[in-house]
Design a protein around this motif. Sequence first.
Motif, PDB file in Angstrom:
ATOM      1  N   THR A   6       0.874  -1.182   0.000  1.00 28.66           N
ATOM      2  CA  THR A   6       0.000   0.000   0.000  1.00 28.66           C
ATOM      3  C   THR A   6       0.909   1.229   0.000  1.00 28.66           C
ATOM      4  OG1 THR A   6      -0.083  -0.018   2.400  1.00 28.66           O
ATOM      5  CG2 THR A   6      -1.930  -1.030   1.288  1.00 28.66           C
ATOM      6  N   GLU A   8       1.744   5.189   0.381  1.00 33.07           N
ATOM      7  CA  GLU A   8       1.358   6.485   0.957  1.00 33.07           C
ATOM      8  C   GLU A   8       2.283   7.530   0.328  1.00 33.07           C
ATOM      9  OE1 GLU A   8       1.057   6.579   5.359  1.00 33.07           O
ATOM     10  OE2 GLU A   8       2.410   8.290   5.229  1.00 33.07           O
ATOM     11  N   HIS A  23       5.200   4.516  11.583  1.00 31.56           N
ATOM     12  CA  HIS A  23       4.112   3.582  11.248  1.00 31.56           C
ATOM     13  C   HIS A  23       4.392   2.193  11.840  1.00 31.56           C
ATOM     14  CE1 HIS A  23       2.335   6.569   8.871  1.00 31.56           C
ATOM     15  NE2 HIS A  23       2.700   6.195   7.656  1.00 31.56           N
ATOM     16  N   ARG A  28       1.684  -0.751  12.054  1.00 31.75           N
ATOM     17  CA  ARG A  28       1.170  -0.824  10.669  1.00 31.75           C
ATOM     18  C   ARG A  28       1.748  -2.047   9.972  1.00 31.75           C
ATOM     19  NH1 ARG A  28      -0.420   4.334   8.367  1.00 31.75           N
ATOM     20  NH2 ARG A  28      -0.284   3.386   6.312  1.00 31.75           N
ATOM     21  N   MET A  29       1.045  -2.450   8.918  1.00 29.74           N
ATOM     22  CA  MET A  29       1.334  -3.751   8.302  1.00 29.74           C
ATOM     23  C   MET A  29       2.579  -3.773   7.430  1.00 29.74           C
ATOM     24  SD  MET A  29      -2.384  -4.951   7.136  1.00 29.74           S
ATOM     25  CE  MET A  29      -1.710  -5.710   5.681  1.00 29.74           C
ATOM     26  N   THR A  32       3.544  -1.659   3.946  1.00 32.13           N
ATOM     27  CA  THR A  32       3.214  -0.230   3.949  1.00 32.13           C
ATOM     28  C   THR A  32       4.413   0.536   3.380  1.00 32.13           C
ATOM     29  OG1 THR A  32       1.849  -0.501   5.923  1.00 32.13           O
ATOM     30  CG2 THR A  32       2.623   1.738   5.431  1.00 32.13           C
ATOM     31  N   TRP A 128      10.574  -5.525  13.314  1.00 32.86           N
ATOM     32  CA  TRP A 128      10.335  -4.944  11.995  1.00 32.86           C
ATOM     33  C   TRP A 128      11.639  -4.442  11.404  1.00 32.86           C
ATOM     34  CZ3 TRP A 128      12.133  -0.118  12.790  1.00 32.86           C
ATOM     35  CH2 TRP A 128      11.791   0.567  13.956  1.00 32.86           C
TER      36      TRP A 128
END
Length: 248
Positions: A6, A8, A23, A28-29, A32, A128
């Motif tokens: 996705t 942004e 994020h 957030r996934m 992103t 992450w």
Amino acid sequence: MTISWTIEMHDSIPSTQDIAKGHARLGRMEGTVVQAREQTAGKGRHGRQWVSKPGNLFLSFILNPPCAAMQIGQISVLIGLALAFTVRQCVAEDARVRIKWPNDVMINDEKCAGILLESELSGPNIRWVIVGIGVNIAAAPPGLGTSLSLHPGRGGKSVLALEFVRRTLLGHIGALYEEWLRSGFANIRQEWLRQSHLRGEPVRIKIGPQIEEGIFYGIDDMGNLQIQDKNLRLRVVTAGEIYGQGAT
Ligand code: BTN
């Protein structure tokens, strides 16, 4: 499992890296992507600045690789290979595209793209990783490498559109990430070695204030650099800057 991306999009921000990190901290996934047309405080490796004028690609995205912290070098190599595939697809057939360890992409020995990885750990595992990528498409900052536009190839200008480069890059990253999850690192390492810059040549490695010398032998199964010293012993380097002999 493919990554579902996705995007942004921002006009002008200090750094996509910081927004993506924010994020990730909020949960957030994976997939992103934060992209900017311009960055006013773009960050490079080793605390350097990444000059970020409109016309080039600047993006950062979240990955949640299910692996041990010590495997982060594999992610770095995987992304470098995906970036090299992308650059290869955008430039003339006779342009020599190579990956300089860990993951700079070079065209005819000049850097055209770079990668910055930042991560947060959860015990021995990775929570992450933020992968930041800058590609010189329209122009390189004066005196700092080259750009895709200086090596036009198949399709001329159309393949140099930002959207084309982004789509191609995210496609290669998704495919290699899937292969890594499914089959591990061995094939990715082999392919990276085939495309690597300076392999088999005498090199200098700058590790903080220290300089090491040797022959660039390869990378190990964690993505670390292997150097053969003058006593023919293999030394492993986990972080540093590699230069051909004679370069400063
Ligand atoms: C390098 O020094 O080679 C790494 C450069 C990484 C630059 C990218 S541009 C998008 C992302 N945002 C940043 O501030 N840096 C990375």
